[in-house]
Design a protein around this motif. Sequence first.
Motif, PDB file in Angstrom:
ATOM      1  N   ARG A 197       9.103  13.361   3.880  1.00  0.00           N
ATOM      2  CA  ARG A 197       7.893  13.045   4.651  1.00  0.00           C
ATOM      3  C   ARG A 197       8.014  11.598   5.131  1.00  0.00           C
ATOM      4  O   ARG A 197       8.846  10.834   4.627  1.00  0.00           O
ATOM      5  N   THR A 198       7.174  11.273   6.102  1.00  0.00           N
ATOM      6  CA  THR A 198       7.198   9.923   6.672  1.00  0.00           C
ATOM      7  C   THR A 198       6.104   9.080   6.039  1.00  0.00           C
ATOM      8  O   THR A 198       4.977   9.552   5.881  1.00  0.00           O
ATOM      9  N   LEU A 206       4.917   4.572   5.659  1.00  0.00           N
ATOM     10  CA  LEU A 206       5.146   3.277   6.305  1.00  0.00           C
ATOM     11  C   LEU A 206       5.793   2.320   5.304  1.00  0.00           C
ATOM     12  O   LEU A 206       5.318   2.212   4.162  1.00  0.00           O
ATOM     13  N   TYR A 240       3.450   2.521   0.001  1.00  0.00           N
ATOM     14  CA  TYR A 240       2.262   2.757  -0.829  1.00  0.00           C
ATOM     15  C   TYR A 240       1.781   4.182  -0.634  1.00  0.00           C
ATOM     16  O   TYR A 240       1.816   4.713   0.482  1.00  0.00           O
ATOM     17  N   THR A 241       1.298   4.773  -1.727  1.00  0.00           N
ATOM     18  CA  THR A 241       0.909   6.170  -1.659  1.00  0.00           C
ATOM     19  C   THR A 241       0.048   6.536  -2.863  1.00  0.00           C
ATOM     20  O   THR A 241      -0.306   5.683  -3.684  1.00  0.00           O
ATOM     21  N   LYS A 284       5.080  13.639  -3.699  1.00  0.00           N
ATOM     22  CA  LYS A 284       6.169  12.673  -3.886  1.00  0.00           C
ATOM     23  C   LYS A 284       6.016  11.929  -5.202  1.00  0.00           C
ATOM     24  O   LYS A 284       6.997  11.650  -5.895  1.00  0.00           O
ATOM     25  N   SER A 337      -2.043  15.820  -1.314  1.00  0.00           N
ATOM     26  CA  SER A 337      -1.122  16.951  -1.522  1.00  0.00           C
ATOM     27  C   SER A 337      -1.764  18.145  -2.217  1.00  0.00           C
ATOM     28  O   SER A 337      -1.132  19.197  -2.314  1.00  0.00           O
TER      29      SER A 337
HETATM   30  C1  LIG Z   1       3.702   7.677  10.825  1.00  0.00           C
HETATM   31  C2  LIG Z   1       3.221   8.148   9.476  1.00  0.00           C
HETATM   32  C3  LIG Z   1       2.925   7.224   8.498  1.00  0.00           C
HETATM   33  C4  LIG Z   1       2.471   7.625   7.231  1.00  0.00           C
HETATM   34  N1  LIG Z   1       2.279   6.679   6.265  1.00  0.00           N
HETATM   35  C5  LIG Z   1       1.976   7.077   5.016  1.00  0.00           C
HETATM   36  C6  LIG Z   1       1.939   6.126   3.948  1.00  0.00           C
HETATM   37  O1  LIG Z   1       2.192   4.924   4.129  1.00  0.00           O
HETATM   38  N2  LIG Z   1       1.629   6.574   2.718  1.00  0.00           N
HETATM   39  C7  LIG Z   1       1.377   7.894   2.463  1.00  0.00           C
HETATM   40  O2  LIG Z   1       1.088   8.229   1.316  1.00  0.00           O
HETATM   41  N3  LIG Z   1       1.432   8.817   3.439  1.00  0.00           N
HETATM   42  C8  LIG Z   1       1.738   8.443   4.701  1.00  0.00           C
HETATM   43  N4  LIG Z   1       1.833   9.383   5.699  1.00  0.00           N
HETATM   44  C9  LIG Z   1       1.576  10.802   5.360  1.00  0.00           C
HETATM   45  C10 LIG Z   1       2.830  11.413   4.711  1.00  0.00           C
HETATM   46  O3  LIG Z   1       3.763  11.776   5.724  1.00  0.00           O
HETATM   47  C11 LIG Z   1       2.518  12.653   3.864  1.00  0.00           C
HETATM   48  O4  LIG Z   1       1.812  13.622   4.624  1.00  0.00           O
HETATM   49  C12 LIG Z   1       1.709  12.316   2.613  1.00  0.00           C
HETATM   50  O5  LIG Z   1       2.131  11.111   2.013  1.00  0.00           O
HETATM   51  C13 LIG Z   1       1.783  13.448   1.596  1.00  0.00           C
HETATM   52  O6  LIG Z   1       3.140  13.668   1.266  1.00  0.00           O
HETATM   53  P1  LIG Z   1       3.572  14.498  -0.024  1.00  0.00           P
HETATM   54  O7  LIG Z   1       2.634  15.685  -0.128  1.00  0.00           O
HETATM   55  O8  LIG Z   1       4.982  14.924   0.240  1.00  0.00           O
HETATM   56  O9  LIG Z   1       3.461  13.584  -1.219  1.00  0.00           O
HETATM   57  C14 LIG Z   1       2.273   9.008   6.964  1.00  0.00           C
HETATM   58  C15 LIG Z   1       2.581   9.945   7.972  1.00  0.00           C
HETATM   59  C16 LIG Z   1       3.053   9.522   9.196  1.00  0.00           C
HETATM   60  C17 LIG Z   1       3.430  10.557  10.227  1.00  0.00           C
END
Ligand SMILES: Cc1cc2nc3c(=O)[nH]c(=O)nc-3n(C[C@H](O)[C@H](O)[C@H](O)COP(=O)(O)O)c2cc1C
Length: 226
Positions: A64-65, A67, A79-80, A86, A144
Motif C-alpha cells: 500500500r502507499t 507518505l 506514520y500509521t 500493516k 483496515s
Molecule cells: C498518496 C497516499 C498516501 C497515503 N498516506 C498514508 C499514510 O501516511 N499513512 C497511512 O496509514 N495510510 C496512508 N494511506 C492509505 C494507505 O494506502 C492504506 O489504505 C492504509 O494505510 C491501510 O493499509 P493497510 O490496511 O494495508 O494497513 C495513503 C494512501 C495514498 C494513496
Amino acid sequence: MQPIKRWDYAGEGLDEHDLPAAPLALVEQWVQDAVDRQAAKGDVPEPDAISVATVDDAGQPHVRTVLMRYLGPDGPGFYTNYTSRKGLDLEINPNIAAALTWPPMFRAIRFVGVAHKMPVERSEAYFRSRPYGSRIGAWASHQSQPAATRAQLEEAVASYERKWPDTGSGEGVPLPDFWGGYVVRCDELEFWAGRSSRLHDRLVYVRTGDGDLADAGSWRIERRQP
Ligand SMILES: Cc1cc2nc3c(=O)[nH]c(=O)nc-3n(C[C@H](O)[C@H](O)[C@H](O)COP(=O)(O)O)c2cc1C
C-alpha cells in the motif's frame, strides 16, 4: 487494455563516481529533486508517496502507499495505525520493503530492511503537527477493519469532535496509543535511474557494517543489471 505507449526513459542516469559513500545524502537529494520538480512542473504531486510492502502470517505480501513523513540517519519512516493490516503484519514479521517512485523523473529508490516503532516522542511531535481533522480521523478510524457504512465512520468522527471540539489549533486531541511511526532500518537501498532502451542504471548500497545511513564505513556499492 489501451494500445501500449512506450516511453523511452531518457533520464539523467547515475554514475558510480557521483555516489556518496553513505546513502542518506543521495536519498535526501533525490527527494529534494522531486519536491523541486513538483514546484517547477507540477507533475510530482506527492513526492513523498512511498509504497510499503509487508508479509502476513500466511506468507501473503500486502502493499500500500503511505507518505514518507520522516527521513533520518536511522532510515525512512511513515506514520500509521499500529493495529492496521500493516501494523499487525509488522508485529509478527518486521521485515519490510518500500519504494519511492517518481515516473516523470525516471527515478526510483527501493528500501529493504526491518521496521521499528518510532520513539513515542517522535510520533507525538508529528501528531501535533497534523491539522485537527487528521487528528480526529486517526481516532475515528479503526484502520483496515471492516466498516458497515460510511455513515458509521462519520458518526465516529462526530463523536470525537464532540469529545475534543475544534479550538482552531488541533491542540487538545491527544496522540492515540494505537497510532505512531515506523522507521525502516535498511540493509539495502537501490537507486534506479531510467535510461534509453531499458538499459537503466541500478546502483545498490548493501550493508556491510552496523552504522546508519550516514556512516560511510557501513556500505558497499554494487551495480546490478537492469
Ligand atoms: C498518496 C497516499 C498516501 C497515503 N498516506 C498514508 C499514510 O501516511 N499513512 C497511512 O496509514 N495510510 C496512508 N494511506 C492509505 C494507505 O494506502 C492504506 O489504505 C492504509 O494505510 C491501510 O493499509 P493497510 O490496511 O494495508 O494497513 C495513503 C494512501 C495514498 C494513496
